[in-house]
Motif scaffolding. Sequence first.
Motif, PDB file in Angstrom:
ATOM      1  N   VAL A  57       0.834  -1.204   0.000  1.00 43.52           N
ATOM      2  CA  VAL A  57       0.000   0.000   0.000  1.00 43.52           C
ATOM      3  C   VAL A  57       0.869   1.255   0.000  1.00 43.52           C
ATOM      4  O   VAL A  57       0.634   2.194  -0.762  1.00 43.52           O
ATOM      5  N   ALA A  58       1.896   1.255   0.842  1.00 36.02           N
ATOM      6  CA  ALA A  58       2.798   2.406   0.916  1.00 36.02           C
ATOM      7  C   ALA A  58       3.507   2.624  -0.420  1.00 36.02           C
ATOM      8  O   ALA A  58       3.650   3.768  -0.872  1.00 36.02           O
ATOM      9  N   ALA A  59       3.946   1.552  -1.064  1.00 36.56           N
ATOM     10  CA  ALA A  59       4.645   1.668  -2.344  1.00 36.56           C
ATOM     11  C   ALA A  59       3.709   2.218  -3.421  1.00 36.56           C
ATOM     12  O   ALA A  59       4.120   3.052  -4.237  1.00 36.56           O
ATOM     13  N   GLU A  60       2.476   1.765  -3.418  1.00 36.66           N
ATOM     14  CA  GLU A  60       1.505   2.270  -4.398  1.00 36.66           C
ATOM     15  C   GLU A  60       1.250   3.764  -4.181  1.00 36.66           C
ATOM     16  O   GLU A  60       1.222   4.537  -5.139  1.00 36.66           O
ATOM     17  N   GLN A  61       1.100   4.170  -2.935  1.00 36.87           N
ATOM     18  CA  GLN A  61       0.892   5.589  -2.645  1.00 36.87           C
ATOM     19  C   GLN A  61       2.109   6.409  -3.057  1.00 36.87           C
ATOM     20  O   GLN A  61       1.975   7.493  -3.625  1.00 36.87           O
ATOM     21  N   TRP A  62       3.296   5.899  -2.784  1.00 37.27           N
ATOM     22  CA  TRP A  62       4.519   6.594  -3.186  1.00 37.27           C
ATOM     23  C   TRP A  62       4.552   6.757  -4.698  1.00 37.27           C
ATOM     24  O   TRP A  62       4.846   7.839  -5.210  1.00 37.27           O
ATOM     25  N   LEU A  63       4.244   5.688  -5.425  1.00 44.49           N
ATOM     26  CA  LEU A  63       4.318   5.716  -6.881  1.00 44.49           C
ATOM     27  C   LEU A  63       3.345   6.736  -7.473  1.00 44.49           C
ATOM     28  O   LEU A  63       3.703   7.468  -8.401  1.00 44.49           O
ATOM     29  N   VAL A  64       2.156   6.807  -6.935  1.00 45.77           N
ATOM     30  CA  VAL A  64       1.156   7.767  -7.432  1.00 45.77           C
ATOM     31  C   VAL A  64       1.676   9.195  -7.300  1.00 45.77           C
ATOM     32  O   VAL A  64       1.499  10.019  -8.198  1.00 45.77           O
ATOM     33  N   THR A  65       2.350   9.491  -6.198  1.00 46.43           N
ATOM     34  CA  THR A  65       2.854  10.851  -6.001  1.00 46.43           C
ATOM     35  C   THR A  65       4.076  11.141  -6.864  1.00 46.43           C
ATOM     36  O   THR A  65       4.394  12.296  -7.109  1.00 46.43           O
ATOM     37  N   ARG A  66       4.760  10.126  -7.321  1.00 45.35           N
ATOM     38  CA  ARG A  66       5.947  10.308  -8.167  1.00 45.35           C
ATOM     39  C   ARG A  66       5.608  10.445  -9.646  1.00 45.35           C
ATOM     40  O   ARG A  66       6.430  10.929 -10.427  1.00 45.35           O
ATOM     41  N   LYS A  67       4.426  10.019 -10.054  1.00 45.22           N
ATOM     42  CA  LYS A  67       4.073   9.978 -11.474  1.00 45.22           C
ATOM     43  C   LYS A  67       4.317  11.301 -12.210  1.00 45.22           C
ATOM     44  O   LYS A  67       4.863  11.294 -13.310  1.00 45.22           O
ATOM     45  N   PRO A  68       3.945  12.452 -11.640  1.00 49.19           N
ATOM     46  CA  PRO A  68       4.170  13.700 -12.387  1.00 49.19           C
ATOM     47  C   PRO A  68       5.652  14.009 -12.641  1.00 49.19           C
ATOM     48  O   PRO A  68       5.975  14.821 -13.501  1.00 49.19           O
ATOM     49  N   TYR A  69       6.545  13.375 -11.911  1.00 46.71           N
ATOM     50  CA  TYR A  69       7.967  13.678 -12.004  1.00 46.71           C
ATOM     51  C   TYR A  69       8.767  12.623 -12.753  1.00 46.71           C
ATOM     52  O   TYR A  69       9.984  12.750 -12.885  1.00 46.71           O
ATOM     53  N   LEU A  70       8.100  11.561 -13.189  1.00 41.01           N
ATOM     54  CA  LEU A  70       8.789  10.463 -13.854  1.00 41.01           C
ATOM     55  C   LEU A  70       8.405  10.391 -15.326  1.00 41.01           C
ATOM     56  O   LEU A  70       7.251  10.653 -15.681  1.00 41.01           O
ATOM     57  N   ARG A  71       9.347  10.013 -16.146  1.00 43.26           N
ATOM     58  CA  ARG A  71       9.027   9.720 -17.541  1.00 43.26           C
ATOM     59  C   ARG A  71       8.192   8.447 -17.567  1.00 43.26           C
ATOM     60  O   ARG A  71       8.209   7.650 -16.631  1.00 43.26           O
ATOM     61  N   GLU A  72       7.490   8.253 -18.667  1.00 44.06           N
ATOM     62  CA  GLU A  72       6.580   7.110 -18.782  1.00 44.06           C
ATOM     63  C   GLU A  72       7.295   5.782 -18.525  1.00 44.06           C
ATOM     64  O   GLU A  72       6.804   4.937 -17.780  1.00 44.06           O
TER      65      GLU A  72
END
Length: 156
Positions: A57-72
């Motif tokens: 759950v923590a990893a999924e939440q982290w990933l969602v917040t990183r999406k705007p800063y990561l390339r596809e």
Amino acid sequence: MAKISFHEDQSLLCFGAQNDNGQQHTRDHVDCPVCEEAMNKTLGYDPDSLLSKKFSVAAEQWLVTRKPYLRERSFYMAAHHISQLNKFLGDVPIAKMHIGHLRSYQNARMANAEAMWKRPANSSLINHELSVVQMVLKRANVWKQRFAQHYEPIPK
């Protein structure tokens, strides 16, 4: 062009002083609704709340917040790494996670213990996967205190 706003006493408030809701920055940004909104958009949650969550759950939440800063491609790879990590670490609460979990993951992943994965992984892939763990644990404010001094990547 950024709007410049002033306090009633004519001191400068801030450039771009309003958020999407029309709220303005507070003096010295103490209890500032605009800054709080920016924090929530960046983190998506209170980092301390991650301690009570399972790694998955923590990893999924982290990933969602990183999406705007990561390339596809980077986002895709992080999501894939999380899916592999979850097979071993997914049910471990962040608050209970320790260096033994990471070392055991390295050993299990390299040997494909209990055929959890399609095949054994090489050291480079395991190190990349564990770099995602490191970022999640940093977001939860536990990496430095509990892991940083003890973690060793697998030599190539």
